[in-house]
Design a protein around this motif. Structure first.
Motif, PDB file in Angstrom:
ATOM      1  N   ASP A   1      46.492  46.875  29.180  1.00  0.00           N
ATOM      2  CA  ASP A   1      45.437  46.071  28.561  1.00  0.00           C
ATOM      3  C   ASP A   1      44.132  46.015  29.338  1.00  0.00           C
ATOM      4  O   ASP A   1      43.115  45.587  28.793  1.00  0.00           O
ATOM      5  CB  ASP A   1      45.930  44.634  28.351  1.00  0.00           C
ATOM      6  CG  ASP A   1      47.075  44.546  27.361  1.00  0.00           C
ATOM      7  OD1 ASP A   1      47.296  45.528  26.629  1.00  0.00           O
ATOM      8  OD2 ASP A   1      47.758  43.507  27.330  1.00  0.00           O
ATOM      9  N   THR A   2      44.149  46.402  30.608  1.00  0.00           N
ATOM     10  CA  THR A   2      42.951  46.259  31.432  1.00  0.00           C
ATOM     11  C   THR A   2      42.487  47.621  31.925  1.00  0.00           C
ATOM     12  O   THR A   2      43.136  48.230  32.777  1.00  0.00           O
ATOM     13  CB  THR A   2      43.229  45.349  32.653  1.00  0.00           C
ATOM     14  OG1 THR A   2      43.856  44.155  32.206  1.00  0.00           O
ATOM     15  CG2 THR A   2      41.957  45.015  33.382  1.00  0.00           C
TER      16      THR A   2
ATOM     17  N   SER B   1      40.801  50.431  34.056  1.00  0.00           N
ATOM     18  CA  SER B   1      40.660  50.440  35.517  1.00  0.00           C
ATOM     19  C   SER B   1      39.259  50.058  35.987  1.00  0.00           C
ATOM     20  O   SER B   1      39.098  49.440  37.037  1.00  0.00           O
ATOM     21  CB  SER B   1      41.062  51.800  36.088  1.00  0.00           C
ATOM     22  OG  SER B   1      40.269  52.816  35.539  1.00  0.00           O
TER      23      SER B   1
ATOM     24  N   ALA C   1      49.443  44.433  31.932  1.00  0.00           N
ATOM     25  CA  ALA C   1      48.129  44.440  32.583  1.00  0.00           C
ATOM     26  C   ALA C   1      47.610  45.870  32.711  1.00  0.00           C
ATOM     27  O   ALA C   1      46.428  46.126  32.503  1.00  0.00           O
ATOM     28  CB  ALA C   1      48.229  43.781  33.956  1.00  0.00           C
TER      29      ALA C   1
ATOM     30  N   TYR D   1      37.450  47.767  34.957  1.00  0.00           N
ATOM     31  CA  TYR D   1      37.254  46.322  34.902  1.00  0.00           C
ATOM     32  C   TYR D   1      38.156  45.560  35.871  1.00  0.00           C
ATOM     33  O   TYR D   1      38.135  44.344  35.900  1.00  0.00           O
ATOM     34  CB  TYR D   1      37.490  45.796  33.483  1.00  0.00           C
ATOM     35  CG  TYR D   1      36.476  46.319  32.506  1.00  0.00           C
ATOM     36  CD1 TYR D   1      35.141  45.952  32.598  1.00  0.00           C
ATOM     37  CD2 TYR D   1      36.853  47.200  31.503  1.00  0.00           C
ATOM     38  CE1 TYR D   1      34.201  46.444  31.711  1.00  0.00           C
ATOM     39  CE2 TYR D   1      35.921  47.698  30.601  1.00  0.00           C
ATOM     40  CZ  TYR D   1      34.607  47.311  30.716  1.00  0.00           C
ATOM     41  OH  TYR D   1      33.683  47.806  29.827  1.00  0.00           O
ATOM     42  N   ARG D   2      38.922  46.270  36.659  1.00  0.00           N
ATOM     43  CA  ARG D   2      39.835  45.614  37.590  1.00  0.00           C
ATOM     44  C   ARG D   2      39.139  45.334  38.915  1.00  0.00           C
ATOM     45  O   ARG D   2      38.440  46.180  39.448  1.00  0.00           O
ATOM     46  CB  ARG D   2      41.050  46.510  37.844  1.00  0.00           C
ATOM     47  CG  ARG D   2      41.854  46.756  36.600  1.00  0.00           C
ATOM     48  CD  ARG D   2      43.011  47.673  36.885  1.00  0.00           C
ATOM     49  NE  ARG D   2      43.657  48.035  35.635  1.00  0.00           N
ATOM     50  CZ  ARG D   2      44.687  48.845  35.552  1.00  0.00           C
ATOM     51  NH1 ARG D   2      45.186  49.384  36.644  1.00  0.00           N
ATOM     52  NH2 ARG D   2      45.215  49.110  34.384  1.00  0.00           N
TER      53      ARG D   2
END
Length: 79
Positions: free
Chosen positions: A35-36, A38, A32, A40-41
């Motif tokens: 792949d993600t 920051s 995570a 977009y979290r």
């Protein structure tokens, strides 16, 4: 006497399950994290990952994993 032996087996089984779950949690957090981005979290996502990393540090997962990997030891049920 058999009861004590059965309890030891149950404790060993639980320890192996905790190791397996900790391994999966660490892998999921790392994936995570990679792949993600920051930006977009969500706050919930960030705080949950922080809690997961805090738990893994608290149980010394990272130290144990690094040490056992260096020695070539692989936990049961983990490939």
């Amino acid at each position: 006497m058999n009861e004590g032996l059965e309890n030891i087996k149950q404790i060993d089984d639980l320890e192996n399950k905790v190791k397996t779950l900790s391994h999966h949690l660490a892998n999921m957090c790392c994936q995570a994290d990679e792949d993600t981005p920051s930006e977009y979290r969500t706050e919930h996502f960030r705080s949950t990952m922080d809690d997961a990393y805090e738990y893994l540090r608290k149980i010394n997962y990272f130290k144990k994993w690094t040490s056992e990997r260096a020695k070539g030891i692989i936990w049961n049920n983990i490939n």
